[in-house]
Design a protein around this motif. Structure first.
Motif, PDB file in Angstrom:
ATOM      1  N   ASP A 146       0.967  -6.096  11.862  1.00  0.00           N
ATOM      2  CA  ASP A 146       2.150  -5.315  12.417  1.00  0.00           C
ATOM      3  C   ASP A 146       1.743  -4.360  13.365  1.00  0.00           C
ATOM      4  OD1 ASP A 146       1.049  -3.578  10.629  1.00  0.00           O
ATOM      5  OD2 ASP A 146       3.045  -3.249   9.123  1.00  0.00           O
ATOM      6  N   HIS A 188       0.645  -1.237   0.076  1.00  0.00           N
ATOM      7  CA  HIS A 188      -0.069   0.086  -0.172  1.00  0.00           C
ATOM      8  C   HIS A 188       0.682   1.416   0.040  1.00  0.00           C
ATOM      9  CE1 HIS A 188      -0.362   0.054   4.569  1.00  0.00           C
ATOM     10  NE2 HIS A 188       1.112  -0.293   4.234  1.00  0.00           N
ATOM     11  N   GLY A 245       2.045  -5.960   6.360  1.00  0.00           N
ATOM     12  CA  GLY A 245       3.243  -6.023   7.276  1.00  0.00           C
ATOM     13  C   GLY A 245       3.182  -6.999   8.279  1.00  0.00           C
ATOM     14  N   ASP A 284      -3.458  -2.181   8.739  1.00  0.00           N
ATOM     15  CA  ASP A 284      -1.780  -2.155   8.681  1.00  0.00           C
ATOM     16  C   ASP A 284      -1.434  -1.123   9.515  1.00  0.00           C
ATOM     17  OD1 ASP A 284       0.761  -3.523   7.067  1.00  0.00           O
ATOM     18  OD2 ASP A 284       1.009  -1.301   7.786  1.00  0.00           O
ATOM     19  N   VAL A 285      -0.445  -1.143  10.444  1.00  0.00           N
ATOM     20  CA  VAL A 285       0.196  -0.217  11.230  1.00  0.00           C
ATOM     21  C   VAL A 285       0.554   1.079  10.693  1.00  0.00           C
ATOM     22  CG1 VAL A 285       2.416  -0.894  11.936  1.00  0.00           C
ATOM     23  CG2 VAL A 285       0.957   0.096  13.717  1.00  0.00           C
ATOM     24  N   HIS A 286       0.903   0.886   9.393  1.00  0.00           N
ATOM     25  CA  HIS A 286       1.439   1.806   8.556  1.00  0.00           C
ATOM     26  C   HIS A 286       0.416   2.492   7.774  1.00  0.00           C
ATOM     27  CE1 HIS A 286       4.797  -0.693   9.532  1.00  0.00           C
ATOM     28  NE2 HIS A 286       5.603   0.570   9.874  1.00  0.00           N
ATOM     29  N   TYR A 346       6.374  -8.421  11.052  1.00  0.00           N
ATOM     30  CA  TYR A 346       7.751  -8.419  11.039  1.00  0.00           C
ATOM     31  C   TYR A 346       8.448  -9.304  12.269  1.00  0.00           C
ATOM     32  CZ  TYR A 346       6.833  -5.054   7.564  1.00  0.00           C
ATOM     33  OH  TYR A 346       6.128  -4.642   6.534  1.00  0.00           O
TER      34      TYR A 346
HETATM   35 ZN   LIG Z   1       2.964  -1.934   7.896  1.00  0.00          ZN
END
Ligand SMILES: [Zn+2]
Ligand SMILES: [Zn+2]
Length: 360
Positions: free
Chosen positions: A258, A132, A300, A169-171, A302
């Protein structure tokens, strides 16, 4: 845990070729990442279920690539791919064959969407999907080709007029946001860590979309250390009213693995209880509004444990097959400061967006 009330057919996008990438020894995305999910799904019994099948990904076509990216950028990726030299951005090193690999990892999303539209499956899970951060003219943030945008265009070609991108997603999904800012045919809801200190430093509440797309781009930023309670509060306050208003015909879902507390690329501290809660709600919404049509793009994740647990939870929700990750103990509970910032952000999102749709 009660079995799913739905009889859902789920496709898992898989090919060994998805693993042909090499961002270097120190990169957060290491070879084996996706094969481990396949092996984990096998060991949990998901891949032996009668309602779960493997769907073969195919690469994006030249036309699909040209639809989502500028010719200059495609030429740049091609040159890096042929020589093995250069980088997409500082976080995204090049390697030989990067063009082919990215075409396939992103093409998996379109392959999943096609299988859903053809009625072969109800939902799909792509372990490689969710690039994204890639924009029309440049990639970055581990993202080469924007598969979310490619998926949306495929859905539009088939005549769908209300597509929901539920990006947890955390971003922030800054690349995807850019494609559809003025398009009411796409509602993007993004929950992410605050842009003030987190990559990609975008995703502010006031970016609600433009022109006919005003209101259809919803950004909900969270302060560092936000845990399950504030996250669920924000979800309950914002997501059901918006989705119930929009009545999406297809849901593209990034589950936000994530944002788990074990994942230290960002600073939210969720557990899989919240990941399951969000996935269950989105799954039910897909059945309520979209005849079940839903695609999960892993995005994500990780830390090897939490990535696996999150992927397990999502597949469990969709397939109806029991799976529970081990007990978890996040390092923080939400404190008063976090609560007040989240309450304030939720109130501002509502104030900016809800009146445009007549939601109280
Ligand atoms: Zn992310
Ligand atoms: Zn279902």
């Amino acid at each position: 845990m009660s079995p799913s009330p739905f009889e859902c057919r789920v496709g898992f996008l898989w090919s060994e070729l998805l693993e042909s990438f090499d961002f270097g020894a120190k990169h957060p995305i290491q070879p084996g990442r996706f094969r481990r999910i396949r092996d984990f799904y096998r060991s949990c019994g998901f891949l032996g279920l009668p309602n779960v099948s493997v769907v073969q990904p195919r690469p994006l076509t030249q036309n699909e690539l040209e639809e989502i990216h500028a010719a200059d950028y495609l030429a740049k990726v091609r040159a890096i791919s042929d020589s093995g030299e250069g980088e997409i951005d500082i976080d995204t090193p090049g390697f030989k064959g990067i063009f082919e690999n990215a075409s396939l990892t992103s093409g998996a999303t379109v392959s999943g969407i096609r299988a859903v539209l053809a009625g072969e499956i109800d939902h799909f899970v792509s372990p490689t999907g969710g690039f994204h951060h890639a924009k029309f003219a440049r990639g970055g943030g581990f993202c080469i080709f924007n598969d979310v945008a490619a998926g949306v265009y495929e859905l539009k070609r088939s005549g769908l007029q209300r597509i929901l991108i539920a990006d947890f997603d955390v971003h922030h999904g800054n690349g995807t946001q850019e494609y559809f800012l003025s398009d009411p045919g796409v509602m993007q809801i993004s929950f992410h860590e605050s842009p003030e200190w987190m990559y990609p430093h975008d995703g502010y509440i006031d970016d609600i979309g433009e022109g006919p797309g005003a209101g259809y781009n919803i950004n909900m930023p969270f302060p560092m250390d936000s845990a399950d309670a504030v996250y669920r509060y924000a979800f309950q306050e914002l997501v059901p009213p918006l989705v119930d208003f929009y009545e999406p015909e297809f849901i593209i879902f990034l589950p936000g693995i994530d944002a788990h507390y074990k994942d230290r690329l960002a600073h939210l501290v969720l557990t899989t209880h919240t990941i399951r809660f969000v996935a269950e709600w989105m799954h039910q919404a897909a059945h309520r509004y979209a005849s079940g049509r839903m695609g999960v793009l892993a995005g994500g994740g990780y830390h090897p444990d939490s990535f696996q647990w999150g992927m397990g939870v999502v597949m469990s929700v969709l397939s109806g097959h029991d799976y529970g990750p081990p007990p978890q103990s996040p390092p923080f509970e939400d404190n008063e400061e976090t609560w007040s910032e989240v309450r304030e952000n939720v109130a501002r999102v509502k104030e900016r967006v809800f009146p445009l749709f007549g939601i109280n």
